[in-house]
Write a protein that holds these residues in place. Sequence first.
Motif: not given
Lengths: 349, 349
Positions: A191, A302, A305, A342-348, B179, B182-183, B186, B190-191, B221, B341, B343, B348
């Motif tokens: 990020c 937001q 991140s 788990e990785i959570h962004l604002r979309t999931n 979603a 969208a993920t 995002l 970001q990458c 997104i 969902i 990631i 991980n």
Amino acid sequence: MKTLIPSNPQLRPTTKDLAKAAGVSRATVDRVLNGRDGVTQKTVDRVNLAIKELGFVRNLQAANLAKSKSYRFLFALPSSGDQFLQQIVARIEEAQEIFSADHVLCEVQHIDENDPHSISAFLGALDKSEVTGVALMSPETPQVRDAIIRLQERGIAALPFVSNQSMMTDHWVGIDNRAAGATASLLLGQCIGQRSGTVMVIAESMQSRDSLERRLGFDAIMNESFPQLRPLPSLETYGNEARARDVIAANLENNPDIVGIYVMASEARAPLSVLRDLQVDRSIVKIAHEMTPCTEAALRAQELSGVIAQNPGHLVRSAVRRLRGIVDNRDTLGSQESIRIEIHLRTNI
Amino acid sequence: MKTLIPSNPQLRPTTKDLAKAAGVSRATVDRVLNGRDGVTQKTVDRVNLAIKELGFVRNLQAANLAKSKSYRFLFALPSSGDQFLQQIVARIEEAQEIFSADHVLCEVQHIDENDPHSISAFLGALDKSEVTGVALMSPETPQVRDAIIRLQERGIAALPFVSNQSMMTDHWVGIDNRAAGATASLLLGQCIGQRSGTVMVIAESMQSRDSLERRLGFDAIMNESFPQLRPLPSLETYGNEARARDVIAANLENNPDIVGIYVMASEARAPLSVLRDLQVDRSIVKIAHEMTPCTEAALRAQELSGVIAQNPGHLVRSAVRRLRGIVDNRDTLGSQESIRIEIHLRTNI
DNA sequence: TTATTATTGAGGCACGTGCCTCAGGACAAG
DNA sequence: CTTGTCCTGAGGCACGTGCCTCAATAATAA
């Protein structure tokens, strides 16, 4: 097109079938199945052979019915007001409903995580007739370790929960904290992108095994993949908001080139509120742990991140399944029970 | 000498208790519980009241034992050689073991996903005495929709599985594809970081509802958060590697400023192998769907930056639990059954 | 009124397993 | 020989529910 499913009315063999196949009586089969003594090794072997040949599996519902057995599990959790803990407690109550059909009762018992002696005393006082198993969330200490072993000796299932215990690496429920730290590192680094600078790391305390492991994983990836970033020593808040404010403010002042912040503690409320008050530049990328109302809101706004999390519902249900597996003496399936990072962004969310 | 039964903490009331409380016989309680007719409304009410007052819950194990009932679930899956599908099949076999203690049998039946008529015929030929429920992975068509409804009318549980069906939004197992898109967007954005350029989108086919939804979420997104990135129209491979090679190569040539690639299809083998062959610049960020041996290897090799996935094991187990919930006529817990969902970064996996 | 039907109760067997008692037999030691 | 111990079989009750039959009563129709 397709042929219909062949109707194979191959019902499961019963103890009666077993007895016939082994050439013994049902009483003897029963003795073997339930490990009662007074049976010749030769007979035992014969029964076991029949079990294998017939592919016999004991009907657990019938057995539980006969024994009118029910499971009573205890979740021994710290008494702090942690939001993550609150999530877990909520999921335990949910699990209560799910598993009620299986005669599983779950209860929460709050313990003083910082007093190993009282934990040990509490565990020692548990009675097998009252408690079938215990999921314990507590930092690792010799006393606690001994108490767990003694629990097991008394026939009460014990399971380290979320909080890591070095022993019994196979018998515990939680995430790999080293990998979690590494994941946080990777996400943060990605990020931040091309920019270079320093990274702030905020922990509650570096005493715990979990924090150390996260930090280890975090640094490993930082060194390996983001040479342009320089992670700072861990700040410790000790769960004290005033202290958090002081150390974070000082850290910010001493390092004007901060481009990222890793909130390693499972409770992100204090650090986030401090950062909000200090009006930290929004371009500074922030990552935290655990999905709570607080982090979720920050994610939506937001302000964060990403969030690295372990799913409280899975943790609880996995613990229940494993405890049940222990008392029923059957193996639980590994792939189902591994708790993912788990990785959570604002979309999931 | 027999010890008297200690006045056990009346764990769960039985039908006997119910009968006593309602002032009726056990036979009548039974009639009410199992919806048999020939009972006055007044009596029904009295029994239901007692049920509420006592908090009676029927002992499912005992009931199943009495009925010597077992569940037989069918997973109707496309016959393609998709690696994601292979994962699912493997998890079904695993689930077989887990649920065998609960008398649940699972079978896989491969269907021709592109022939709605044969699917409909297959579903129509299923017999209630042979199949308790069906989890169906198939694109949405009117025929299939009708077949599902007719299945339910015949008393066979039906559950859309992974592949989205517009109807019954509550009764299906799978992720929110919008979603998910969208993920992916995002994460990709970001990458990529500050760089600007175009983004390639590779799909298998844009005919399916799932693809459309992913694309929708992806674009949303992109537009909202990454104005410096320009997503290209979706390429369609139709599962054909030669065609994939052609369209991808052409796309690359026409757009020298590509900075990211989104592999939207659940099968990423062909696109990845093509990209590898074309020696695409490693600085181009790539995101794909589903964890398979192929994507996992690519992730480890840092060829892929991330993978958006739905957990096959959860999908399967959730489907089984929901099917069972349907046939037992009890509600399953929402929070347990929502498929998240995921990631995955290389840390991980 | 009587005949008919609808509703309810009583009782029992079954499911598969756990657990108990009792008796018969084998075997060894006295 | 007897006495005792060890192994095994036979049989039965229990768990909670589903499902069946048969009788008894209440409600209704003729």
